[in-house]
Design a protein around this motif. Structure first.
Motif, PDB file in Angstrom:
ATOM      1  N   GLY A  53       0.790  -1.208   0.077  1.00 52.40           N
ATOM      2  CA  GLY A  53       0.128  -0.027   0.124  1.00 52.40           C
ATOM      3  C   GLY A  53       0.918   1.270   0.099  1.00 52.40           C
ATOM      4  N   ASN A  54       0.409   2.402   0.191  1.00 54.41           N
ATOM      5  CA  ASN A  54       0.851   3.624   0.508  1.00 54.41           C
ATOM      6  C   ASN A  54       2.154   3.703   1.370  1.00 54.41           C
ATOM      7  N   ARG A  55       3.195   4.153   1.064  1.00 56.96           N
ATOM      8  CA  ARG A  55       4.584   4.035   1.821  1.00 56.96           C
ATOM      9  C   ARG A  55       4.330   4.929   3.018  1.00 56.96           C
ATOM     10  N   LYS A  56       3.904   5.925   2.702  1.00 57.89           N
ATOM     11  CA  LYS A  56       3.812   6.737   4.068  1.00 57.89           C
ATOM     12  C   LYS A  56       2.909   6.156   5.195  1.00 57.89           C
ATOM     13  N   MET A  57       1.911   5.537   4.652  1.00 54.89           N
ATOM     14  CA  MET A  57       0.924   4.719   5.760  1.00 54.89           C
ATOM     15  C   MET A  57       1.859   3.680   6.315  1.00 54.89           C
ATOM     16  N   ILE A  58       2.499   2.941   5.525  1.00 54.59           N
ATOM     17  CA  ILE A  58       3.525   1.754   5.933  1.00 54.59           C
ATOM     18  C   ILE A  58       4.212   2.363   6.881  1.00 54.59           C
ATOM     19  N   ILE A  59       4.904   3.435   6.906  1.00 56.05           N
ATOM     20  CA  ILE A  59       5.946   4.060   7.693  1.00 56.05           C
ATOM     21  C   ILE A  59       5.206   4.428   9.255  1.00 56.05           C
ATOM     22  N   ASN A  60       4.070   4.920   8.889  1.00 62.34           N
ATOM     23  CA  ASN A  60       3.214   5.539  10.123  1.00 62.34           C
ATOM     24  C   ASN A  60       2.677   4.341  10.912  1.00 62.34           C
ATOM     25  N   SER A  61       2.327   3.340  10.333  1.00 67.31           N
ATOM     26  CA  SER A  61       1.941   2.081  10.982  1.00 67.31           C
ATOM     27  C   SER A  61       3.101   1.351  11.873  1.00 67.31           C
ATOM     28  N   ALA A  62       4.206   1.330  10.944  1.00 72.19           N
ATOM     29  CA  ALA A  62       5.425   0.716  11.499  1.00 72.19           C
ATOM     30  C   ALA A  62       6.073   1.559  12.735  1.00 72.19           C
ATOM     31  N   THR A  63       5.878   2.602  12.561  1.00 67.99           N
ATOM     32  CA  THR A  63       6.424   3.414  13.715  1.00 67.99           C
ATOM     33  C   THR A  63       5.371   3.266  14.900  1.00 67.99           C
TER      34      THR A  63
END
Length: 254
Positions: A53-63
């Motif tokens: 999916g969206n990479r910004k969302m991935i980074i936010n979720s992983a954070t």
């Protein structure tokens, strides 16, 4: 383009995108927050697991996942009390949720307590090719009691999956990279064994360049693409992931 022209082009593009600037917008930034080997491999595994999916969302979720682990992934996995794990309920990334996350913590503890850690599981049975070892990893990961719904979050190449996220994770941990992007801290897995993390972007670019014929992004396509990329560079074939991904995401090649 003939073989030499295509190799020269892909070498140039791989070099263009394989640099520290790549980290700024990629989920690999999550494990780059850590210095301890176990923290890198656990945070990288969790971040790569939700990397669709969206990479910004991935980074936010992983954070958020790292925050839930107190930003000390290995310590939390090994020492958190059951009550601490059971109270985690704010993790949602598409179909991955807190039920899955809580089990992942439990399974990772089992792997470090009883299987000598993630690297050991992926590198065991060295006579098998890496895709077979990925399949074995899934068996180990779910050897303890688990929610059936969670099994979908670990792919199995022997069942036809491209295993994009696990191949990406193995690139992060095993590929020797003097550019500062991939870690190369898993000495037991040779970069020559790695497979390209095949997704919609890299698949479309590979087809447009004529180095992939198969239409589906499945395990057979991975094998077909691997065969070509290993002709370009048998020692470091997955460096071309940077070229294919960069051409697709940053340059819009389809």
């Amino acid at each position: 383009m003939n073989f030499e022209e295509l190799k020269e082009f892909l070498d140039f593009k791989a070099d263009q995108y394989n640099n520290p600037n790549f980290i700024e917008s990629d989920p690999i930034q999550i494990p780059h927050k850590y210095k301890i080997k176990e923290d890198i491999e656990i945070s990288g595994f969790l971040a790569s697991t939700i990397a669709w999916g969206n990479r910004k969302m991935i980074i936010n979720s992983a954070t958020k996942m790292m925050d839930a682990l107190g930003n000390n992934p290995y310590d939390f996995v090994m020492n958190a009390k059951k009550e601490q794990i059971d109270t985690i309920d704010n993790i949602v990334h598409r179909t991955f949720n807190s039920v899955d996350f809580r089990f992942f913590i439990q399974s990772l503890r089992n792997i470090y307590e009883n299987h000598e850690g993630l690297e050991k599981v992926f590198s065991s049975n060295a006579a098998l090719n890496l895709q077979n070892r990925i399949s074995n990893f899934k068996k180990v990961f779910f050897e303890i009691n688990h929610p059936i719904r969670t099994t979908k979050h670990i792919s199995d190449p022997l069942k036809g999956s491209s295993s994009k996220r696990l191949n990406m994770y193995l690139r992060w941990l095993s590929r020797k990279d003097n550019k500062g992007v991939d870690f190369g801290i898993w000495e037991s897995i040779s970069p020559s064994e790695l497979s390209c993390p095949l997704d919609v972007h890299s698949g479309n670019v590979a087809r447009s360049l004529g180095i992939l014929k198969r239409k589906q992004n499945d395990q057979k396509a991975v094998q077909e693409l691997d065969e070509t990329l290993r002709k370009f560079d048998p020692e470091d074939p997955v460096k071309y992931d940077f070229a294919l991904f960069g051409l697709g995401v940053f340059e819009g090649v389809k």
